[in-house]
Design a protein around this motif. Structure first.
Motif, PDB file in Angstrom:
ATOM      1  N   VAL B  37     -25.840 -58.415   8.926  1.00  0.00           N
ATOM      2  CA  VAL B  37     -26.908 -58.717   7.972  1.00  0.00           C
ATOM      3  C   VAL B  37     -28.151 -59.180   8.727  1.00  0.00           C
ATOM      4  O   VAL B  37     -29.267 -58.731   8.465  1.00  0.00           O
ATOM      5  CB  VAL B  37     -26.454 -59.800   6.963  1.00  0.00           C
ATOM      6  N   LEU B  38     -27.918 -60.074   9.704  1.00  0.00           N
ATOM      7  CA  LEU B  38     -29.040 -60.596  10.493  1.00  0.00           C
ATOM      8  C   LEU B  38     -29.704 -59.479  11.290  1.00  0.00           C
ATOM      9  O   LEU B  38     -30.906 -59.487  11.509  1.00  0.00           O
ATOM     10  CB  LEU B  38     -28.544 -61.681  11.450  1.00  0.00           C
ATOM     11  N   THR B  41     -31.094 -56.146   8.150  1.00  0.00           N
ATOM     12  CA  THR B  41     -31.746 -56.226   6.846  1.00  0.00           C
ATOM     13  C   THR B  41     -33.234 -56.538   6.991  1.00  0.00           C
ATOM     14  O   THR B  41     -33.679 -56.959   8.047  1.00  0.00           O
ATOM     15  CB  THR B  41     -31.100 -57.307   5.961  1.00  0.00           C
ATOM     16  N   HIS B  42     -33.952 -56.317   5.920  1.00  0.00           N
ATOM     17  CA  HIS B  42     -35.390 -56.564   5.908  1.00  0.00           C
ATOM     18  C   HIS B  42     -35.729 -57.574   4.808  1.00  0.00           C
ATOM     19  O   HIS B  42     -34.912 -57.827   3.939  1.00  0.00           O
ATOM     20  CB  HIS B  42     -36.145 -55.256   5.647  1.00  0.00           C
ATOM     21  N   GLN B  55     -22.540 -70.350   4.989  1.00  0.00           N
ATOM     22  CA  GLN B  55     -23.277 -69.626   6.026  1.00  0.00           C
ATOM     23  C   GLN B  55     -23.848 -68.306   5.508  1.00  0.00           C
ATOM     24  O   GLN B  55     -24.770 -67.747   6.105  1.00  0.00           O
ATOM     25  CB  GLN B  55     -22.388 -69.396   7.255  1.00  0.00           C
ATOM     26  N   ARG B  58     -27.207 -69.412   4.516  1.00  0.00           N
ATOM     27  CA  ARG B  58     -28.015 -69.616   5.729  1.00  0.00           C
ATOM     28  C   ARG B  58     -28.501 -68.269   6.261  1.00  0.00           C
ATOM     29  O   ARG B  58     -29.662 -68.108   6.632  1.00  0.00           O
ATOM     30  CB  ARG B  58     -27.160 -70.267   6.821  1.00  0.00           C
ATOM     31  N   THR B  59     -27.558 -67.327   6.331  1.00  0.00           N
ATOM     32  CA  THR B  59     -27.893 -65.998   6.835  1.00  0.00           C
ATOM     33  C   THR B  59     -28.993 -65.378   5.982  1.00  0.00           C
ATOM     34  O   THR B  59     -29.966 -64.832   6.501  1.00  0.00           O
ATOM     35  CB  THR B  59     -26.641 -65.093   6.810  1.00  0.00           C
ATOM     36  N   GLU B  61     -31.202 -66.907   4.219  1.00  0.00           N
ATOM     37  CA  GLU B  61     -32.451 -67.625   4.467  1.00  0.00           C
ATOM     38  C   GLU B  61     -33.134 -67.091   5.733  1.00  0.00           C
ATOM     39  O   GLU B  61     -34.325 -66.797   5.730  1.00  0.00           O
ATOM     40  CB  GLU B  61     -32.158 -69.128   4.613  1.00  0.00           C
ATOM     41  N   MET B  62     -32.347 -66.950   6.809  1.00  0.00           N
ATOM     42  CA  MET B  62     -32.922 -66.514   8.090  1.00  0.00           C
ATOM     43  C   MET B  62     -33.416 -65.073   8.017  1.00  0.00           C
ATOM     44  O   MET B  62     -34.411 -64.707   8.608  1.00  0.00           O
ATOM     45  CB  MET B  62     -31.879 -66.623   9.212  1.00  0.00           C
ATOM     46  N   ALA B  63     -32.657 -64.228   7.313  1.00  0.00           N
ATOM     47  CA  ALA B  63     -32.964 -62.805   7.301  1.00  0.00           C
ATOM     48  C   ALA B  63     -33.963 -62.426   6.209  1.00  0.00           C
ATOM     49  O   ALA B  63     -34.342 -61.281   6.091  1.00  0.00           O
ATOM     50  CB  ALA B  63     -31.675 -62.007   7.129  1.00  0.00           C
ATOM     51  N   GLY B  64     -34.380 -63.401   5.406  1.00  0.00           N
ATOM     52  CA  GLY B  64     -35.331 -63.098   4.331  1.00  0.00           C
ATOM     53  C   GLY B  64     -34.704 -62.345   3.173  1.00  0.00           C
ATOM     54  O   GLY B  64     -35.380 -61.578   2.488  1.00  0.00           O
ATOM     55  N   LYS B  87     -32.420 -73.769  -1.108  1.00  0.00           N
ATOM     56  CA  LYS B  87     -33.207 -72.738  -0.425  1.00  0.00           C
ATOM     57  C   LYS B  87     -33.901 -71.795  -1.412  1.00  0.00           C
ATOM     58  O   LYS B  87     -34.614 -70.880  -1.006  1.00  0.00           O
ATOM     59  CB  LYS B  87     -32.320 -71.909   0.508  1.00  0.00           C
TER      60      LYS B  87
END
Lengths: 305, 130
Positions: B37-38, B41-42, B55, B58-59, B61-64, B87
């Motif tokens: 995913v990290l 993805t876009h 997580q 979290r993932t 959140e980081m990956a948008g 979030k």
């Protein structure tokens, strides 16, 4: 502009769900006893400059009475009548712990000017009017907007305000080893800060992904470490440091699909050997040094412009 | 595609306390591997996953990732729901499998988030660039 408006409206809708009725209502309600006379009720309204009150007997709500009931009693010459005879018994109520949106719906459906608010034990705890709702939502909206906008405004000008030939903002984050619930907090904090600094979203995403993978590695494999981000106007450098156990074969660890992660890490969706390759894919420069029993140092540089 | 339409297409349910059902997602991604995913993805992606631990949020959140659909009838634990609320990431649920959930959305016009560039090089080495 239109898009901003629609975003504001959905934010308002979300607020109506987020806020509870008890956060908007007026507590310490002025009440009247059912045994009072209408003349006494008139004095209460006059003294408190209000237009109606709940009727309460031994803490329990038994009715509601308004200035309209008073006018009718006055016209009929019944000022000695009991409140209990002139009130509206069993009034519609709202629960204090319900979302504010329930109140909005009730006001528009029933057209009343106020609702008594009770707790789950049936005791009167407050009263709410449409004005209270508007006030509570505006207050909350203002606080939410102000806080983030203020942060963003202040932070995004930091580089312009500092006079120096070379500027770097250094941020440090601790990562606790073995804590897979909190893992990600450092990356989350860094991402938020970069957003406030006004860094382009595509850059932030690469920094966030690389930092998060590094943070997960520290949390899963080591007894803890730290992440240091050095932000310059043209580049962001992230350093992830830990105190062991170290990587025996870095070249092998960099291979996509190679992993030494235990099954419980894989169950969380990690440990498939994609962490370091992911970091490499996000980075403009990457350096990985490791010594068995001493620790690992990962350095990632991502260009901003 | 609006989240309202997503819910309709997958007979889904809303898990988050508050969700803006007019939120738009541009593409979809189905994965149980968070590193994938990290990696591919876009921004603006709708994530379908069978994993429900925090997580995943979290993932996202980081990956948008814009919103998450938990597939196979899985319901996330409270800590995941709480983190998603913090979030601002809406959580939805589908009783269908990963295959059917993604299939329904793809058929209805939600595009994929594209090819996995990290492995594409090896693919070309093995099978040529066609």
């Amino acid at each position: 502009m239109e898009q901003k408006n629609s975003r504001d409206i959905s934010r308002l809708q979300a607020l109506a769900y987020e806020l509870k009725i008890e956060q908007a209502m007026t507590a310490n309600v002025i009440t009247v006893s059912p045994d009072s006379t209408m003349a006494e009720f008139r004095d209460i309204l006059k003294a408190n400059r209000i237009s109606g009150t709940p009727v309460v007997e031994a803490g329990r709500l038994v009715g509601i009475i308004s200035i309209e009931d008073l006018i009718k009693a006055l016209a009929a010459g019944e000022m000695d009548a009991r409140v209990s005879d002139k009130m509206t018994p069993h009034p519609a109520t709202l629960y204090a712990d319900e979302p504010l949106v329930h109140a909005v719906v009730q006001f528009s459906q029933l057209g009343f000017g106020r609702f008594p608010v009770i707790n789950r034990a049936g005791e009167l705890v407050g009263i709410i009017t449409p004005g209270d709702i508007a006030k509570a939502m505006l207050k909350k909206l203002e606080i939410a907007l102000q806080e983030e906008e203020l942060h963003r405004y202040r932070a995004s000008h930091i580089f312009e305000d500092i006079i120096a030939n070379d500027i770097a903002l250094v941020l440090g984050y601790r990562v606790v080893g073995g804590d897979l619930v909190r893992a990600g907090e450092a990356s989350s904090g860094l991402k938020k800060t970069l957003t406030r600094l006004g860094i382009p979203p595509a850059i932030i995403r690469r920094v966030a992904v690389a930092t998060y993978e590094a943070e997960m590695n520290i949390a899963v494999f080591t007894s803890g470490g730290e992440i240091v981000a050095e932000i310059r106007p043209d580049r962001i450098r992230i350093e992830a440091l830990d105190k062991g156990p170290g990587i025996p074969d870095i070249e092998l660890a960099m291979q996509p699909g190679f992993s030494t992660a235990p099954p419980w890490v894989q169950e969380m969706g990690f440990g498939a050997g994609m962490g370091l390759p992911n970091i490499k894919a996000c980075a403009d420069e990457m350096k990985l040094e490791s010594e068995i029993g001493v620790g690992t140092r990962l350095e990632v540089v991502i260009y901003v412009s | 595609m609006k989240l309202r339409e997503v819910l309709d297409i997958i007979d889904g349910k809303v898990i988050s306390e508050t969700v803006d059902l007019d939120m738009e997602v541009q593409m979809g991604c189905g994965a149980d591997l968070m590193s994938d995913v990290l990696a591919f993805t876009h921004e603006g992606t709708l994530l379908m996953s069978g994993l429900t631990n925090p997580q995943v949020v979290r993932t996202a959140e980081m990956a948008g990732i814009k919103a998450i659909v938990f597939v196979r009838g899985k319901i996330p634990p409270p800590e995941t729901v709480a983190l998603a609320k913090e979030k601002g990431i809406p959580l939805l649920a589908s009783k269908y499998t990963m295959f059917e959930t993604c299939g329904r959305l793809y058929q209805a016009g939600l595009p994929s988030c594209g090819l996995f560039e990290l492995t594409l090089k090896k693919w070309h080495e093995a099978f040529g660039s066609e």
